[in-house]
Design a protein around this motif. Sequence first.
Motif, PDB file in Angstrom:
ATOM      1  N   VAL A  27      85.234  44.044  30.808  1.00  0.00           N
ATOM      2  CA  VAL A  27      86.213  44.457  29.802  1.00  0.00           C
ATOM      3  C   VAL A  27      87.620  44.027  30.249  1.00  0.00           C
ATOM      4  O   VAL A  27      88.429  43.550  29.451  1.00  0.00           O
ATOM      5  CB  VAL A  27      86.142  45.981  29.543  1.00  0.00           C
ATOM      6  CG1 VAL A  27      87.322  46.456  28.710  1.00  0.00           C
ATOM      7  CG2 VAL A  27      84.831  46.329  28.850  1.00  0.00           C
ATOM      8  N   ALA A  28      87.917  44.171  31.535  1.00  0.00           N
ATOM      9  CA  ALA A  28      89.215  43.732  32.069  1.00  0.00           C
ATOM     10  C   ALA A  28      89.363  42.209  31.940  1.00  0.00           C
ATOM     11  O   ALA A  28      90.445  41.704  31.613  1.00  0.00           O
ATOM     12  CB  ALA A  28      89.372  44.159  33.520  1.00  0.00           C
ATOM     13  N   ASP A  29      88.266  41.486  32.181  1.00  0.00           N
ATOM     14  CA  ASP A  29      88.300  40.027  32.038  1.00  0.00           C
ATOM     15  C   ASP A  29      88.543  39.620  30.581  1.00  0.00           C
ATOM     16  O   ASP A  29      89.286  38.677  30.306  1.00  0.00           O
ATOM     17  CB  ASP A  29      86.996  39.405  32.544  1.00  0.00           C
ATOM     18  CG  ASP A  29      86.905  39.367  34.062  1.00  0.00           C
ATOM     19  OD1 ASP A  29      87.940  39.584  34.718  1.00  0.00           O
ATOM     20  OD2 ASP A  29      85.793  39.098  34.572  1.00  0.00           O
ATOM     21  N   ALA A  64      88.630  26.661  26.607  1.00  0.00           N
ATOM     22  CA  ALA A  64      87.984  27.074  27.855  1.00  0.00           C
ATOM     23  C   ALA A  64      88.223  28.560  28.117  1.00  0.00           C
ATOM     24  O   ALA A  64      87.304  29.289  28.527  1.00  0.00           O
ATOM     25  CB  ALA A  64      88.494  26.240  29.022  1.00  0.00           C
ATOM     26  N   LYS A  65      89.451  29.015  27.863  1.00  0.00           N
ATOM     27  CA  LYS A  65      89.749  30.442  28.031  1.00  0.00           C
ATOM     28  C   LYS A  65      88.941  31.265  27.025  1.00  0.00           C
ATOM     29  O   LYS A  65      88.452  32.354  27.347  1.00  0.00           O
ATOM     30  CB  LYS A  65      91.247  30.723  27.842  1.00  0.00           C
ATOM     31  CG  LYS A  65      92.118  30.158  28.937  1.00  0.00           C
ATOM     32  CD  LYS A  65      91.896  30.859  30.249  1.00  0.00           C
ATOM     33  CE  LYS A  65      92.837  30.292  31.306  1.00  0.00           C
ATOM     34  NZ  LYS A  65      92.707  30.955  32.586  1.00  0.00           N
ATOM     35  N   GLY A  66      88.770  30.743  25.820  1.00  0.00           N
ATOM     36  CA  GLY A  66      87.970  31.433  24.807  1.00  0.00           C
ATOM     37  C   GLY A  66      86.512  31.537  25.221  1.00  0.00           C
ATOM     38  O   GLY A  66      85.867  32.572  24.998  1.00  0.00           O
ATOM     39  N   GLU A  67      86.003  30.467  25.813  1.00  0.00           N
ATOM     40  CA  GLU A  67      84.611  30.508  26.273  1.00  0.00           C
ATOM     41  C   GLU A  67      84.442  31.517  27.409  1.00  0.00           C
ATOM     42  O   GLU A  67      83.446  32.251  27.460  1.00  0.00           O
ATOM     43  CB  GLU A  67      84.162  29.115  26.712  1.00  0.00           C
ATOM     44  CG  GLU A  67      83.993  28.161  25.538  1.00  0.00           C
ATOM     45  CD  GLU A  67      83.702  26.737  25.961  1.00  0.00           C
ATOM     46  OE1 GLU A  67      83.513  26.482  27.170  1.00  0.00           O
ATOM     47  OE2 GLU A  67      83.674  25.870  25.079  1.00  0.00           O
ATOM     48  N   LYS A  68      85.424  31.582  28.304  1.00  0.00           N
ATOM     49  CA  LYS A  68      85.370  32.585  29.378  1.00  0.00           C
ATOM     50  C   LYS A  68      85.451  33.987  28.791  1.00  0.00           C
ATOM     51  O   LYS A  68      84.752  34.905  29.252  1.00  0.00           O
ATOM     52  CB  LYS A  68      86.518  32.361  30.374  1.00  0.00           C
ATOM     53  CG  LYS A  68      86.319  31.166  31.266  1.00  0.00           C
ATOM     54  CD  LYS A  68      87.465  31.047  32.258  1.00  0.00           C
ATOM     55  CE  LYS A  68      87.257  29.879  33.207  1.00  0.00           C
ATOM     56  NZ  LYS A  68      88.305  29.803  34.229  1.00  0.00           N
ATOM     57  N   GLN A  69      86.283  34.156  27.763  1.00  0.00           N
ATOM     58  CA  GLN A  69      86.383  35.458  27.102  1.00  0.00           C
ATOM     59  C   GLN A  69      85.044  35.824  26.461  1.00  0.00           C
ATOM     60  O   GLN A  69      84.580  36.966  26.578  1.00  0.00           O
ATOM     61  CB  GLN A  69      87.479  35.417  26.036  1.00  0.00           C
ATOM     62  CG  GLN A  69      87.642  36.713  25.273  1.00  0.00           C
ATOM     63  CD  GLN A  69      88.667  36.605  24.152  1.00  0.00           C
ATOM     64  OE1 GLN A  69      89.370  35.617  24.038  1.00  0.00           O
ATOM     65  NE2 GLN A  69      88.736  37.631  23.331  1.00  0.00           N
ATOM     66  N   ASN A  70      84.397  34.857  25.807  1.00  0.00           N
ATOM     67  CA  ASN A  70      83.097  35.120  25.175  1.00  0.00           C
ATOM     68  C   ASN A  70      82.053  35.515  26.222  1.00  0.00           C
ATOM     69  O   ASN A  70      81.240  36.419  25.986  1.00  0.00           O
ATOM     70  CB  ASN A  70      82.621  33.900  24.399  1.00  0.00           C
ATOM     71  CG  ASN A  70      83.434  33.650  23.153  1.00  0.00           C
ATOM     72  OD1 ASN A  70      84.112  34.536  22.655  1.00  0.00           O
ATOM     73  ND2 ASN A  70      83.382  32.425  22.647  1.00  0.00           N
ATOM     74  N   LEU A  71      82.073  34.817  27.361  1.00  0.00           N
ATOM     75  CA  LEU A  71      81.120  35.164  28.423  1.00  0.00           C
ATOM     76  C   LEU A  71      81.401  36.561  28.973  1.00  0.00           C
ATOM     77  O   LEU A  71      80.460  37.321  29.276  1.00  0.00           O
ATOM     78  CB  LEU A  71      81.171  34.126  29.542  1.00  0.00           C
ATOM     79  CG  LEU A  71      80.566  32.759  29.212  1.00  0.00           C
ATOM     80  CD1 LEU A  71      80.818  31.777  30.346  1.00  0.00           C
ATOM     81  CD2 LEU A  71      79.065  32.898  28.942  1.00  0.00           C
ATOM     82  N   ALA A  72      82.686  36.893  29.087  1.00  0.00           N
ATOM     83  CA  ALA A  72      83.036  38.240  29.563  1.00  0.00           C
ATOM     84  C   ALA A  72      82.606  39.294  28.553  1.00  0.00           C
ATOM     85  O   ALA A  72      82.113  40.372  28.938  1.00  0.00           O
ATOM     86  CB  ALA A  72      84.539  38.330  29.830  1.00  0.00           C
ATOM     87  N   GLU A  73      82.762  39.012  27.268  1.00  0.00           N
ATOM     88  CA  GLU A  73      82.310  39.950  26.233  1.00  0.00           C
ATOM     89  C   GLU A  73      80.799  40.117  26.282  1.00  0.00           C
ATOM     90  O   GLU A  73      80.274  41.234  26.144  1.00  0.00           O
ATOM     91  CB  GLU A  73      82.748  39.467  24.847  1.00  0.00           C
ATOM     92  CG  GLU A  73      84.224  39.604  24.594  1.00  0.00           C
ATOM     93  CD  GLU A  73      84.688  38.910  23.317  1.00  0.00           C
ATOM     94  OE1 GLU A  73      83.884  38.174  22.690  1.00  0.00           O
ATOM     95  OE2 GLU A  73      85.868  39.079  22.969  1.00  0.00           O
ATOM     96  N   LEU A  74      80.093  39.010  26.496  1.00  0.00           N
ATOM     97  CA  LEU A  74      78.624  39.086  26.629  1.00  0.00           C
ATOM     98  C   LEU A  74      78.249  39.894  27.857  1.00  0.00           C
ATOM     99  O   LEU A  74      77.343  40.746  27.810  1.00  0.00           O
ATOM    100  CB  LEU A  74      78.036  37.669  26.722  1.00  0.00           C
ATOM    101  CG  LEU A  74      76.521  37.575  26.879  1.00  0.00           C
ATOM    102  CD1 LEU A  74      75.800  38.169  25.673  1.00  0.00           C
ATOM    103  CD2 LEU A  74      76.096  36.132  27.096  1.00  0.00           C
ATOM    104  N   GLY A  75      78.969  39.648  28.964  1.00  0.00           N
ATOM    105  CA  GLY A  75      78.703  40.426  30.187  1.00  0.00           C
ATOM    106  C   GLY A  75      78.965  41.896  29.975  1.00  0.00           C
ATOM    107  O   GLY A  75      78.196  42.745  30.457  1.00  0.00           O
ATOM    108  N   ALA A  76      80.023  42.230  29.256  1.00  0.00           N
ATOM    109  CA  ALA A  76      80.332  43.643  28.981  1.00  0.00           C
ATOM    110  C   ALA A  76      79.239  44.263  28.126  1.00  0.00           C
ATOM    111  O   ALA A  76      78.824  45.418  28.351  1.00  0.00           O
ATOM    112  CB  ALA A  76      81.686  43.765  28.301  1.00  0.00           C
ATOM    113  N   ALA A  77      78.734  43.504  27.147  1.00  0.00           N
ATOM    114  CA  ALA A  77      77.687  44.021  26.268  1.00  0.00           C
ATOM    115  C   ALA A  77      76.379  44.218  27.018  1.00  0.00           C
ATOM    116  O   ALA A  77      75.633  45.178  26.753  1.00  0.00           O
ATOM    117  CB  ALA A  77      77.477  43.073  25.086  1.00  0.00           C
ATOM    118  N   LEU A  78      76.102  43.345  27.981  1.00  0.00           N
ATOM    119  CA  LEU A  78      74.829  43.422  28.708  1.00  0.00           C
ATOM    120  C   LEU A  78      74.890  44.375  29.907  1.00  0.00           C
ATOM    121  O   LEU A  78      73.846  44.714  30.465  1.00  0.00           O
ATOM    122  CB  LEU A  78      74.409  42.033  29.169  1.00  0.00           C
ATOM    123  CG  LEU A  78      74.075  41.027  28.061  1.00  0.00           C
ATOM    124  CD1 LEU A  78      73.764  39.661  28.666  1.00  0.00           C
ATOM    125  CD2 LEU A  78      72.903  41.526  27.219  1.00  0.00           C
TER     126      LEU A  78
END
Length: 192
Positions: A104-106, A78-92
């Motif tokens: 990026v902080a997330d 679950a933490k990994g999925e949140k990290q992936n979503l945060a990485e996607l948010g940072a990219a977008l």
Amino acid sequence: MPDEYEVHGPHDHAVEHAGHHDDDPFASRMAVMTAILATIGALCAYQSGNSENLALYYKNEAAIKKTEASNQWSYYQAKGEKQNLAELGAALSGGNAQAHAKFVADVEKYTQQKEPIRAKAEEIEKEVVQNDAKSEALLHGHHRWAQATTLIQVAIALSAITLLTRKTWLRNLSFGVATAGVLMGAWAFLSA
């Protein structure tokens, strides 16, 4: 009426005869051997049950720990999925510096949170392996105790038949089976 006659029946004669000890060393030795074997058999049966109960306890502990490890891995995922979503948010969010910095902080936060969760899950998995190993060892011990108990019970039955038949070869077989049972019990004791 003091002049009455007392008539003894066959039962009275058998009871009176059984009350007299005819000093039969064969029967006495077999009786002592049977009593000793019954005691050893009871101890082996107790140890067999104790080993089985402990094996079941550790198997249950392993199952509980396996569930805990699974829960930790789900939490890690679950933490990994949140990290992936945060990485996607940072990219977008390249055009919005404030949103990009938050994402990026997330990502950093979730990366740091995942490590202790992973370590705990791996630690719990080691406990599962240890509990399973203890359970298997105790279960093998249980089998040896049960085999010892069975051999001793067979020796007791052979002793009873020996008393009835008074056959020397049957007595020797009884001694042999009893020895095998005691040796099996000793092996189980030393393996514990």
